[in-house]
Design an enzyme around this catalytic site. Structure first.
Site, PDB file in Angstrom:
ATOM      1  N   THR A 178      -7.355  54.230 -26.772  1.00 16.64           N
ATOM      2  CA  THR A 178      -7.389  53.004 -27.569  1.00 16.64           C
ATOM      3  C   THR A 178      -7.731  53.296 -29.028  1.00 16.64           C
ATOM      4  O   THR A 178      -8.391  54.294 -29.329  1.00 16.64           O
ATOM      5  CB  THR A 178      -8.463  52.061 -26.969  1.00 16.64           C
ATOM      6  OG1 THR A 178      -8.675  50.965 -27.854  1.00 16.64           O
ATOM      7  CG2 THR A 178      -9.803  52.759 -26.779  1.00 16.64           C
TER       8      THR A 178
ATOM      9  N   GLU B 211      -9.848  51.613 -30.521  1.00 13.18           N
ATOM     10  CA  GLU B 211     -11.264  51.237 -30.710  1.00 13.18           C
ATOM     11  C   GLU B 211     -12.169  52.454 -30.889  1.00 13.18           C
ATOM     12  O   GLU B 211     -13.302  52.317 -31.350  1.00 13.18           O
ATOM     13  CB  GLU B 211     -11.753  50.383 -29.533  1.00 13.18           C
ATOM     14  CG  GLU B 211     -10.996  49.095 -29.430  1.00 13.18           C
ATOM     15  CD  GLU B 211     -11.708  47.998 -28.640  1.00 13.18           C
ATOM     16  OE1 GLU B 211     -12.887  48.154 -28.308  1.00 13.18           O
ATOM     17  OE2 GLU B 211     -11.053  46.993 -28.368  1.00 13.18           O
TER      18      GLU B 211
ATOM     19  N   TYR C 222     -17.834  50.413 -24.330  1.00 12.04           N
ATOM     20  CA  TYR C 222     -16.454  50.690 -23.879  1.00 12.04           C
ATOM     21  C   TYR C 222     -15.817  51.762 -24.755  1.00 12.04           C
ATOM     22  O   TYR C 222     -15.312  52.776 -24.251  1.00 12.04           O
ATOM     23  CB  TYR C 222     -15.608  49.404 -23.912  1.00 12.04           C
ATOM     24  CG  TYR C 222     -14.113  49.668 -23.905  1.00 12.04           C
ATOM     25  CD1 TYR C 222     -13.489  50.232 -22.788  1.00 12.04           C
ATOM     26  CD2 TYR C 222     -13.312  49.388 -25.027  1.00 12.04           C
ATOM     27  CE1 TYR C 222     -12.115  50.493 -22.787  1.00 12.04           C
ATOM     28  CE2 TYR C 222     -11.958  49.638 -25.033  1.00 12.04           C
ATOM     29  CZ  TYR C 222     -11.360  50.191 -23.915  1.00 12.04           C
ATOM     30  OH  TYR C 222     -10.011  50.456 -23.911  1.00 12.04           O
TER      31      TYR C 222
ATOM     32  N   LYS D 166     -14.454  55.610 -23.957  1.00 15.18           N
ATOM     33  CA  LYS D 166     -13.072  56.074 -24.182  1.00 15.18           C
ATOM     34  C   LYS D 166     -13.082  57.271 -25.142  1.00 15.18           C
ATOM     35  O   LYS D 166     -12.318  58.222 -24.975  1.00 15.18           O
ATOM     36  CB  LYS D 166     -12.204  54.951 -24.757  1.00 15.18           C
ATOM     37  CG  LYS D 166     -11.873  53.830 -23.790  1.00 15.18           C
ATOM     38  CD  LYS D 166     -11.033  54.244 -22.579  1.00 15.18           C
ATOM     39  CE  LYS D 166      -9.611  54.610 -22.920  1.00 15.18           C
ATOM     40  NZ  LYS D 166      -8.789  54.823 -21.682  1.00 15.18           N
TER      41      LYS D 166
ATOM     42  N   LYS E 132      -9.170  38.699 -21.033  1.00 14.86           N
ATOM     43  CA  LYS E 132      -8.796  39.105 -22.390  1.00 14.86           C
ATOM     44  C   LYS E 132      -8.310  37.891 -23.178  1.00 14.86           C
ATOM     45  O   LYS E 132      -7.828  36.913 -22.603  1.00 14.86           O
ATOM     46  CB  LYS E 132      -7.707  40.192 -22.352  1.00 14.86           C
ATOM     47  CG  LYS E 132      -8.076  41.394 -21.490  1.00 14.86           C
ATOM     48  CD  LYS E 132      -9.122  42.280 -22.116  1.00 14.86           C
ATOM     49  CE  LYS E 132      -9.765  43.279 -21.159  1.00 14.86           C
ATOM     50  NZ  LYS E 132      -8.880  44.164 -20.444  1.00 14.86           N
TER      51      LYS E 132
HETATM   52  P1  NAD Z   1      -6.736  46.940 -16.968  1.00 12.19           P
HETATM   53  O1  NAD Z   1      -8.194  46.675 -16.991  1.00 12.19           O
HETATM   54  O2  NAD Z   1      -5.799  45.797 -16.931  1.00 12.19           O
HETATM   55  O3  NAD Z   1      -6.388  47.853 -15.701  1.00 12.19           O
HETATM   56  C1  NAD Z   1      -7.136  48.981 -15.370  1.00 12.19           C
HETATM   57  C2  NAD Z   1      -6.631  49.499 -14.022  1.00 12.19           C
HETATM   58  O4  NAD Z   1      -7.382  50.669 -13.688  1.00 12.19           O
HETATM   59  C3  NAD Z   1      -6.831  48.504 -12.874  1.00 12.19           C
HETATM   60  O5  NAD Z   1      -5.671  48.427 -12.089  1.00 12.19           O
HETATM   61  C4  NAD Z   1      -7.995  49.098 -12.083  1.00 12.19           C
HETATM   62  O6  NAD Z   1      -7.952  48.778 -10.705  1.00 12.19           O
HETATM   63  C5  NAD Z   1      -7.795  50.582 -12.339  1.00 12.19           C
HETATM   64  N1  NAD Z   1      -9.047  51.336 -12.183  1.00 12.19           N
HETATM   65  C6  NAD Z   1     -10.246  51.064 -12.771  1.00 12.19           C
HETATM   66  N2  NAD Z   1     -11.167  51.966 -12.374  1.00 12.19           N
HETATM   67  C7  NAD Z   1     -10.527  52.841 -11.558  1.00 12.19           C
HETATM   68  C8  NAD Z   1     -10.927  54.008 -10.863  1.00 12.19           C
HETATM   69  N3  NAD Z   1     -12.183  54.466 -10.931  1.00 12.19           N
HETATM   70  N4  NAD Z   1     -10.008  54.673 -10.125  1.00 12.19           N
HETATM   71  C9  NAD Z   1      -8.744  54.223 -10.052  1.00 12.19           C
HETATM   72  N5  NAD Z   1      -8.312  53.117 -10.681  1.00 12.19           N
HETATM   73  C10 NAD Z   1      -9.187  52.440 -11.428  1.00 12.19           C
HETATM   74  O7  NAD Z   1      -6.443  47.899 -18.198  1.00 12.19           O
HETATM   75  P2  NAD Z   1      -5.234  47.902 -19.240  1.00 12.19           P
HETATM   76  O8  NAD Z   1      -5.489  46.881 -20.273  1.00 12.19           O
HETATM   77  O9  NAD Z   1      -3.959  47.931 -18.505  1.00 12.19           O
HETATM   78  O10 NAD Z   1      -5.477  49.333 -19.936  1.00 12.19           O
HETATM   79  C11 NAD Z   1      -4.937  50.515 -19.372  1.00 12.19           C
HETATM   80  C12 NAD Z   1      -5.339  51.699 -20.248  1.00 12.19           C
HETATM   81  O11 NAD Z   1      -4.871  51.496 -21.579  1.00 12.19           O
HETATM   82  C13 NAD Z   1      -6.859  51.877 -20.364  1.00 12.19           C
HETATM   83  O12 NAD Z   1      -7.142  53.255 -20.344  1.00 12.19           O
HETATM   84  C14 NAD Z   1      -7.204  51.270 -21.720  1.00 12.19           C
HETATM   85  O13 NAD Z   1      -8.347  51.871 -22.278  1.00 12.19           O
HETATM   86  C15 NAD Z   1      -5.950  51.595 -22.501  1.00 12.19           C
HETATM   87  N6  NAD Z   1      -5.642  50.661 -23.597  1.00 12.19           N
HETATM   88  C16 NAD Z   1      -5.607  49.303 -23.382  1.00 12.19           C
HETATM   89  C17 NAD Z   1      -5.251  48.452 -24.426  1.00 12.19           C
HETATM   90  C18 NAD Z   1      -5.166  46.958 -24.243  1.00 12.19           C
HETATM   91  O14 NAD Z   1      -5.026  46.231 -25.237  1.00 12.19           O
HETATM   92  N7  NAD Z   1      -5.223  46.440 -23.015  1.00 12.19           N
HETATM   93  C19 NAD Z   1      -4.959  48.992 -25.689  1.00 12.19           C
HETATM   94  C20 NAD Z   1      -5.026  50.376 -25.867  1.00 12.19           C
HETATM   95  C21 NAD Z   1      -5.347  51.198 -24.805  1.00 12.19           C
HETATM   96  O1  DAU Z   2      -7.729  47.616 -29.472  1.00 11.45           O
HETATM   97  C1  DAU Z   2      -7.424  47.963 -28.164  1.00 11.45           C
HETATM   98  C2  DAU Z   2      -8.365  47.273 -27.215  1.00 11.45           C
HETATM   99  O2  DAU Z   2      -8.012  45.904 -27.206  1.00 11.45           O
HETATM  100  C3  DAU Z   2      -8.350  47.843 -25.809  1.00 11.45           C
HETATM  101  O3  DAU Z   2      -8.805  49.163 -25.844  1.00 11.45           O
HETATM  102  C4  DAU Z   2      -9.240  47.016 -24.881  1.00 11.45           C
HETATM  103  O4  DAU Z   2      -9.164  47.504 -23.565  1.00 11.45           O
HETATM  104  C5  DAU Z   2      -8.761  45.585 -24.924  1.00 11.45           C
HETATM  105  O5  DAU Z   2      -9.589  44.773 -24.122  1.00 11.45           O
HETATM  106  C6  DAU Z   2      -8.770  45.069 -26.358  1.00 11.45           C
HETATM  107  O6  DAU Z   2     -10.123  44.962 -26.865  1.00 11.45           O
HETATM  108  P1  DAU Z   2     -10.630  43.675 -27.684  1.00 11.45           P
HETATM  109  O7  DAU Z   2     -12.091  43.591 -27.557  1.00 11.45           O
HETATM  110  O8  DAU Z   2     -10.033  43.659 -29.043  1.00 11.45           O
HETATM  111  O9  DAU Z   2      -9.880  42.524 -26.796  1.00 11.45           O
HETATM  112  P2  DAU Z   2     -10.367  41.080 -26.309  1.00 11.45           P
HETATM  113  O10 DAU Z   2      -9.168  40.413 -25.736  1.00 11.45           O
HETATM  114  O11 DAU Z   2     -11.589  41.147 -25.470  1.00 11.45           O
HETATM  115  O12 DAU Z   2     -10.755  40.367 -27.678  1.00 11.45           O
HETATM  116  C7  DAU Z   2      -9.815  40.247 -28.745  1.00 11.45           C
HETATM  117  C8  DAU Z   2     -10.510  39.556 -29.908  1.00 11.45           C
HETATM  118  O13 DAU Z   2     -10.783  38.179 -29.517  1.00 11.45           O
HETATM  119  C9  DAU Z   2     -11.862  40.147 -30.258  1.00 11.45           C
HETATM  120  O14 DAU Z   2     -12.038  40.102 -31.669  1.00 11.45           O
HETATM  121  C10 DAU Z   2     -12.874  39.239 -29.576  1.00 11.45           C
HETATM  122  C11 DAU Z   2     -12.175  37.892 -29.594  1.00 11.45           C
HETATM  123  N1  DAU Z   2     -12.498  36.999 -28.446  1.00 11.45           N
HETATM  124  C12 DAU Z   2     -12.390  37.498 -27.197  1.00 11.45           C
HETATM  125  C13 DAU Z   2     -12.668  36.706 -26.093  1.00 11.45           C
HETATM  126  C14 DAU Z   2     -12.555  37.266 -24.696  1.00 11.45           C
HETATM  127  C15 DAU Z   2     -12.859  35.670 -28.672  1.00 11.45           C
HETATM  128  O15 DAU Z   2     -12.926  35.211 -29.834  1.00 11.45           O
HETATM  129  N2  DAU Z   2     -13.119  34.889 -27.587  1.00 11.45           N
HETATM  130  C16 DAU Z   2     -13.057  35.350 -26.311  1.00 11.45           C
HETATM  131  O16 DAU Z   2     -13.342  34.563 -25.369  1.00 11.45           O
END
Ligand code: NAD
Ligand code: DAU
Length: 373
Positions: A137, A139, A162, A166, A201
């Protein structure tokens, strides 16, 4: 027809994993072995239709279970690993980071160790072409002020438990490449949005709260900025880096869609006003709601809330020719329409322990989940 390449995907049942697995399987080029522990964040409906597909194998298990992971390497002889499994929600990591350390740090270390042993025993082309791609990420770079962008040169400065977990996992990946020569790659992507995202999210949370007439809890003043990428654009980047990236390299990935949270929430409301007007939604009609934006409520901020993320994707564009294809308005509409069209998936995601999490996270922020009278 050429034989499919087998890949081990971890976390394939989560948000990005589901989109990635679908696209790899649909390409016809891959057999995907998906190792996922099915935590609260995974929805069993997400990949249910692939259950009998010849290009898909599901294994329920923990990435930290070395014996299991080693047996999967032996059994399936994968050409590479796409490692996505993680705990991913910043607010949960602030409440407790135990699972984040266990999965993101210990789990990634364990995956690397199992992969290294497997890779060291390979020979010839199978050894040369093996890749371990770690999906990370933006982050890990901390927070930006009003100016500037994250790039591959940005120093690490993780601010939340978090992002610290990472960052630690990224460092282990780097060390395995440097010390053992394991052919690793890292992607550091910005905020993804799209179908199958768990509604803790911000984007799905706001869509689903709005449709059920609950407050839309914006943290602080809503001035924090995120750089949004449609999940399919991220998945194309991940596949490209896996296939053509230079081992040892990292790639930051973003689509150049910076939005303040308050503007994002207003944009969601105005799309919803158009495609699901409150006057046509049963309980909202009675309440005389004219726009979903009337539900916006500013609530207590996230501790240590990163101000701004923004990505300079020049390297992946220059080296691999990747570019985002989905515009933000179009992607947001597609996402909203997907949540409207998949009530069964939404019901499943909103069941289980979801209610407890919502209560825990929002009660202390000013009862943002109570229905607005
Ligand atoms: P998510 O939370 O939707 O899904 C995570 C998945 O991992 C789930 O299916 C969960 O069951 C599985 N998991 C968790 N712990 C586990 C374990 N110990 N063993 C096996 N499986 C396990 O996550 P996501 O948003 O799809 O993110 C996927 C990857 O991408 C993560 O590594 C995250 O850090 C990275 N990432 C996410 C974002 C974003 O905006 N969502 C952005 C950049 C990077
Ligand atoms: O930048 C990549 C990351 O983006 C990933 O690595 C993370 O796994 C993913 O969860 C996401 O992190 P954020 O913290 O940016 O995402 P989130 O959806 O939790 O929040 C997005 C923005 O919205 C953040 O500035 C916090 C704000 N927020 C979030 C929630 C849940 C609110 O204002 N209200 C809310 O209820």
């Amino acid at each position: 027809m050429a034989e499919k390449r087998t890949v081990l995907v971890t976390g394939g049942s989560g948000f990005i994993g589901t989109n990635l697995v679908r696209s790899l399987v649909a390409s016809g080029e891959y057999r995907v072995v998906n190792l996922d522990a099915l935590t609260y964040a995974a929805n069993p409906l997400s990949l249910a239709d692939l259950a009998d597909h010849p290009g898909y194998v599901f294994v329920k298990g923990n990435i930290a279970d070395r014996e299991l992971v080693t047996s999967l390497f032996e059994k399936y002889q994968p050409a590479g690993v796409l490692h996505l499994a993680a705990e991913t929600h910043v607010d949960r990591s602030i409440v407790s980071a135990d699972d984040f350390v266990q999965t993101n740090v210990v789990g990634t270390y364990s995956m690397l160790e199992a992969a290294r042993r497997y890779w060291e025993a390979l020979t010839g082309n199978r050894k040369d072409s093996f890749r371990f791609l770690h999906v990370s990420t933006d982050e890990v770079f901390g927070s930006l002020g009003a100016e500037g962008y994250f790039s591959e040169e940005t120093p690490y400065a993780p601010n939340s438990p978090y992002s610290a977990s990472k960052a630690a996992s990224d460092h282990f990946v780097r060390a395995y490449q440097h010390t053992y020569g394991l052919p690793t790659l890292i992607t550091n992507c910005s905020n993804n949005y799209g179908p199958y995202q768990f509604p803790e999210k911000v984007i799905p949370l706001m869509i689903l709260n709005a449709l059920s007439g609950k407050p839309l809890p914006v943290y602080g003043a809503g001035a924090n900025v995120r750089d949004w990428i449609y999940v399919e654009d991220h998945c194309r980047a991940v596949q490209l880096v896996f296939e053509e990236g230079k081992p040892g390299e990292t790639y930051v990935v973003g689509a150049g869609n910076e939005r303040r949270n308050i503007d994002l929430v207003n944009q969601i409301c105005s799309i919803l006003d158009e495609i699901a007007p409150p006057a046509e939604v049963h309980p909202l009609r009675e309440r005389g709601l004219e726009s979903y934006s009337e539900l916006i409520k500013f609530v207590a901020d996230r501790p240590g809330h990163d101000h701004r993320y923004a990505i300079d994707s020049a390297r992946i564009t220059r080296q691999l020719g990747w570019q985002a294809e989905v515009g933000f308005e179009a992607g947001l509409r597609r996402t909203i329409e997907w949540y409207l069209s998949n009530p069964e998936w939404v019901d499943k995601a909103s069941g289980g322990s979801y209610g407890e999490w919502i209560e825990k996270n929002y009660a202390s922020r000013g009862h943002a989940q109570e229905e607005k009278k």
